[in-house]
Design a protein around this motif. Structure first.
Motif: not given
Length: 234
Positions: A73-79, A105-113, A119-126
């Protein structure tokens, strides 16, 4: 003359049989390796208010996912990135009442930023079967605006050794105990993330996925050349 013709016919049959066996063996070495899939390809992981062209379900339906594959997942800290096995949680775009053993929850947004950063997050399929992903931020607004999709994970080759036997009691990334010695490893990685070195993969710019290993094909091909050379030398 007849004996000579029979000799060459027999030799040709033997050569054909050997070549056929070698081709089968060489193709066996090309079994698909575990893959990395970049979610949304070049569009990344955003809602339609920010990226009107995204259609994550269409993207997911165009790929085949198996155990041991990774979603990048290639995103940012607002998603945010929420993974769940619970369809109700997915349908509501809300994980507040979800159980820890079926939602992560693999990554949380930061509304206060005051400024967003990538950010880039790797999620394995388990786990085999249906798996759901969405962003739950802003009271589900991002999820309701297209930032969601579901995938059906097949068994494939099964989990690689590096992902086998995860502890059922291991804390999720959003758990207070996450980060202790017994927890799962940190999953936020650079955008140029590569699959664990024990699995071979190549980038496919068109699909955003890894590729297959060709070592077996080449070794079989060279063996084939050697046998053909020996045959004609005789």
């Amino acid at each position: 003359m007849g004996q000579s013709s029979g000799y060459y016919t027999s030799s040709a049959v033997q050569l054909f049989t050997i070549v056929s066996c070698l081709l089968v063996l060489s193709s066996a070495g090309s079994v698909a390796a575990y893959k990395n899939y970049t979610v949304g390809d070049s569009l990344g992981w955003f809602d339609t208010l920010e990226k009107p062209g995204v259609n994550y379900q269409k993207w997911a339906d165009s790929n085949n996912f198996s155990l041991g594959d990774f979603l990048i997942f290639n995103t940012d800290n607002n998603h945010s990135i929420i993974q769940t096995y619970n369809f109700t949680t997915y349908k509501l775009c809300d994980y507040d009442d979800a159980l820890q053993n079926d939602t992560i929850q693999w990554s949380a947004a930061d509304p206060s930023s005051t400024a967003s950063h990538p950010i880039s997050v790797a999620v394995p399929l388990l786990k085999e079967g249906m798996t759901y992903f969405f962003s739950s931020d802003y009271d589900g607004e991002q999820c309701n605006n297209g930032q969601r999709f579901k995938v059906n994970v097949t068994h494939g080759q099964g989990l690689p050794k590096s992902l086998q036997d995860p502890s059922d009691d291991a804390p999720a990334p959003n758990s207070p105990d996450f980060g202790s010695d017994d927890s799962a490893p940190e999953t936020i990685v650079p955008a140029n993330f590569n699959h664990p070195i024990e699995e071979d993969s190549d980038k496919d710019a068109a699909s955003g996925s890894g590729s297959i290993s060709f070592d077996g094909k080449f070794s079989g091909f060279f063996m084939l050349l050697q046998i053909v050379y020996i045959f004609f030398k005789l």
